[in-house]
Design a protein around this motif. Structure first.
Motif, PDB file in Angstrom:
ATOM      1  N   THR A   3       0.833  -1.191   0.000  1.00  0.00           N
ATOM      2  CA  THR A   3       0.000   0.000   0.000  1.00  0.00           C
ATOM      3  C   THR A   3       0.874   1.249   0.000  1.00  0.00           C
ATOM      4  O   THR A   3       1.816   1.338   0.793  1.00  0.00           O
ATOM      5  CB  THR A   3      -0.903   0.017   1.242  1.00  0.00           C
ATOM      6  N   PRO A   5       2.475   4.588   1.033  1.00  0.00           N
ATOM      7  CA  PRO A   5       2.458   5.171   2.377  1.00  0.00           C
ATOM      8  C   PRO A   5       1.745   6.520   2.408  1.00  0.00           C
ATOM      9  O   PRO A   5       1.779   7.274   1.443  1.00  0.00           O
ATOM     10  CB  PRO A   5       3.947   5.338   2.695  1.00  0.00           C
ATOM     11  N   LYS A   6       1.091   6.805   3.534  1.00  0.00           N
ATOM     12  CA  LYS A   6       0.486   8.113   3.768  1.00  0.00           C
ATOM     13  C   LYS A   6       1.335   8.959   4.703  1.00  0.00           C
ATOM     14  O   LYS A   6       1.012  10.109   4.983  1.00  0.00           O
ATOM     15  CB  LYS A   6      -0.913   7.943   4.365  1.00  0.00           C
ATOM     16  N   ALA A   7       2.415   8.370   5.204  1.00  0.00           N
ATOM     17  CA  ALA A   7       3.325   9.044   6.125  1.00  0.00           C
ATOM     18  C   ALA A   7       4.672   8.344   6.026  1.00  0.00           C
ATOM     19  O   ALA A   7       4.769   7.239   5.492  1.00  0.00           O
ATOM     20  CB  ALA A   7       2.774   8.984   7.552  1.00  0.00           C
ATOM     21  N   GLN A  50       3.707  17.284   1.115  1.00  0.00           N
ATOM     22  CA  GLN A  50       3.034  15.990   1.087  1.00  0.00           C
ATOM     23  C   GLN A  50       1.682  16.038   0.395  1.00  0.00           C
ATOM     24  O   GLN A  50       1.138  15.008   0.027  1.00  0.00           O
ATOM     25  CB  GLN A  50       2.842  15.486   2.517  1.00  0.00           C
ATOM     26  N   SER A  51       1.112  17.220   0.233  1.00  0.00           N
ATOM     27  CA  SER A  51      -0.231  17.301  -0.357  1.00  0.00           C
ATOM     28  C   SER A  51      -0.311  18.448  -1.349  1.00  0.00           C
ATOM     29  O   SER A  51       0.470  19.413  -1.298  1.00  0.00           O
ATOM     30  CB  SER A  51      -1.291  17.483   0.740  1.00  0.00           C
ATOM     31  N   ALA A  63       4.220   8.394  -3.989  1.00  0.00           N
ATOM     32  CA  ALA A  63       4.016   8.424  -2.544  1.00  0.00           C
ATOM     33  C   ALA A  63       5.274   7.960  -1.815  1.00  0.00           C
ATOM     34  O   ALA A  63       5.634   8.512  -0.757  1.00  0.00           O
ATOM     35  CB  ALA A  63       2.825   7.547  -2.154  1.00  0.00           C
ATOM     36  N   ARG A  66       7.676  10.823  -1.915  1.00  0.00           N
ATOM     37  CA  ARG A  66       7.194  11.958  -1.108  1.00  0.00           C
ATOM     38  C   ARG A  66       7.493  11.739   0.368  1.00  0.00           C
ATOM     39  O   ARG A  66       7.820  12.672   1.092  1.00  0.00           O
ATOM     40  CB  ARG A  66       5.695  12.126  -1.357  1.00  0.00           C
ATOM     41  N   HIS A  67       7.347  10.488   0.831  1.00  0.00           N
ATOM     42  CA  HIS A  67       7.575  10.184   2.241  1.00  0.00           C
ATOM     43  C   HIS A  67       8.904   9.449   2.453  1.00  0.00           C
ATOM     44  O   HIS A  67       9.107   8.829   3.494  1.00  0.00           O
ATOM     45  CB  HIS A  67       6.423   9.328   2.775  1.00  0.00           C
ATOM     46  N   THR A 205     -10.304  10.239  10.715  1.00  0.00           N
ATOM     47  CA  THR A 205      -8.989   9.820  11.177  1.00  0.00           C
ATOM     48  C   THR A 205      -8.636  10.527  12.480  1.00  0.00           C
ATOM     49  O   THR A 205      -9.157  11.595  12.798  1.00  0.00           O
ATOM     50  CB  THR A 205      -7.920  10.135  10.121  1.00  0.00           C
ATOM     51  N   GLU A 328      -4.120   7.231   9.485  1.00  0.00           N
ATOM     52  CA  GLU A 328      -3.357   8.066   8.564  1.00  0.00           C
ATOM     53  C   GLU A 328      -1.885   7.651   8.507  1.00  0.00           C
ATOM     54  O   GLU A 328      -0.979   8.491   8.470  1.00  0.00           O
ATOM     55  CB  GLU A 328      -3.472   9.546   8.947  1.00  0.00           C
ATOM     56  N   GLY A 329      -1.655   6.352   8.541  1.00  0.00           N
ATOM     57  CA  GLY A 329      -0.302   5.844   8.424  1.00  0.00           C
ATOM     58  C   GLY A 329       0.475   5.815   9.715  1.00  0.00           C
ATOM     59  O   GLY A 329       1.582   5.274   9.770  1.00  0.00           O
TER      60      GLY A 329
END
Length: 340
Positions: A3, A5-7, A50-51, A63, A66-67, A205, A328-329
């Motif tokens: 998946t 990452p979101k963080a 990040q956004s 992603a 970015r992280h 979240t 949120e990760g």
């Protein structure tokens, strides 16, 4: 497939901290990232935002990039704000921040300072302070009218479709709220009726403010069987350490228990957690969302919510699997199990 990452991932943050000398990377700043008493003062800052719409955002980044390590820099709270201020973007360009990062990490690597142990809580704290966006929940629905049913079709026309109203962050609406779900009749001649509407509730979240105000996962464990009644869970063989490998093409279904300390959240708020499974090879499965309703009175001295969902995931190899509760990760709790 892993998946996106979101963080930042935990190994990335540990690597950043290892060459940080436990201080802000901004030139001349000596603010520690983690205080002597363990308070998290630093932030994981993104060089390219990040956004969308953020400072120095690059739409071509993945992603992972970015992280990833090369796009992150550890700063104190003051200098994190400083580099991202609108009036400073011409000064703190991508190239300038990359140079600041490089110089700081070269100094850290050459300093000879021993690498301090970084706890799970410290890692989460660094990430949360830097990357979790604050969310707000609007819970005052007085005078609100929601029309979700489809309007009727015009003469000689088709009927209107119904809609679905998604409400995030609350578990239910006040009984007196005016909510129109029925479709409207079509107009004569030949107009079809409108479709009925629906409402669904979705957890929000967990934010940095929630964690500061006492929200935490105090227990997360696997069992052989769980049930839920009257806001209490019953467990058979809680804390299981291993499970037999299922038949080919069949997922492994593991009953788990999550105990969430509610902190100062309001009753009827709905929070969302994700259960994510990491295989022995390190690959992560798809997140399984779990919504938890804050049901206790806000004046209770101890406020706690429990859920007993099923973690279902594919098993290809025997070995150690790790179940994690995330928001949120951010890892809130972990539970390793063995598949034999």
């Amino acid at each position: 497939m892993a998946t996106p990452p979101k963080a930042p991932r935990r190994p990335t943050v540990v690597r950043l901290f290892a060459v940080s000398m436990n201080r802000c990377a901004f030139p001349g700043c000596r603010t520690p990232l983690i205080s002597p008493t363990g308070v998290v003062l630093g932030r994981v800052a993104h060089i390219k935002a990040q956004s969308v719409g953020g400072p120095r955002y690059d739409a071509n980044q993945t992603a992972e990039e970015r992280h990833g390590f090369d796009n992150l820099i550890l700063l104190c709270a003051v200098h994190h704000i400083e580099i991202d201020a609108d009036g400073n973007l011409d000064t703190y360009t991508v190239d300038r921040l990359l140079e600041i990062k490089r110089a700081h990490e070269v100094e850290g690597a050459a300093s000879g300072q021993p690498i301090a142990e970084l706890s799970e809580a410290a890692v989460n704290g660094l990430i949360i302070q830097g990357v979790v966006n604050e969310a707000s929940v609007h819970m005052d629905f007085r005078q609100a009218v929601f029309k979700v049913g489809g309007e009727g079709g015009q003469p000689l026309g088709g009927g209107g479709q119904g809609g679905v109203l998604t409400i995030v962050g609350v578990a239910s609406l006040p009984p007196a709220l005016e909510l129109e779900l029925d479709g409207k009749p079509g107009q004569f001649p030949g107009g079809g009726g409108g479709g009925g509407g629906g409402v669904r509730f979705e957890g929000r979240t967990i934010t940095a403010a929630d964690l500061t105000n006492g929200v935490s996962v105090s227990s997360f464990f696997a069992a052989n069987s769980t049930s839920w009644r009257d806001n209490m869970f019953n467990v058979l063989d809680g804390g299981c350490s291993w499970y037999p490998k299922p038949f080919p093409e069949q997922p492994l279904r593991v009953p788990v228990v999550i105990v969430l300390e509610c902190g100062t959240t309001k009753p009827n708020e709905l929070l969302r957690l994700d259960i994510v499974t990491e295989s022995p090879s390190g690959a992560e499965g798809q997140p399984q969302p779990v919504d938890i309703r804050m049901t206790h009175d806000e004046h209770d001295l101890v406020r706690r919510a429990c859920v007993a969902p099923i973690a279902s995931f594919s098993v290809t190899d025997t070995g150690k699997y790790t179940l994690r509760v995330k928001s949120e990760g951010i890892v809130m709790a972990s539970c390793p199990i063995e598949v034999r």
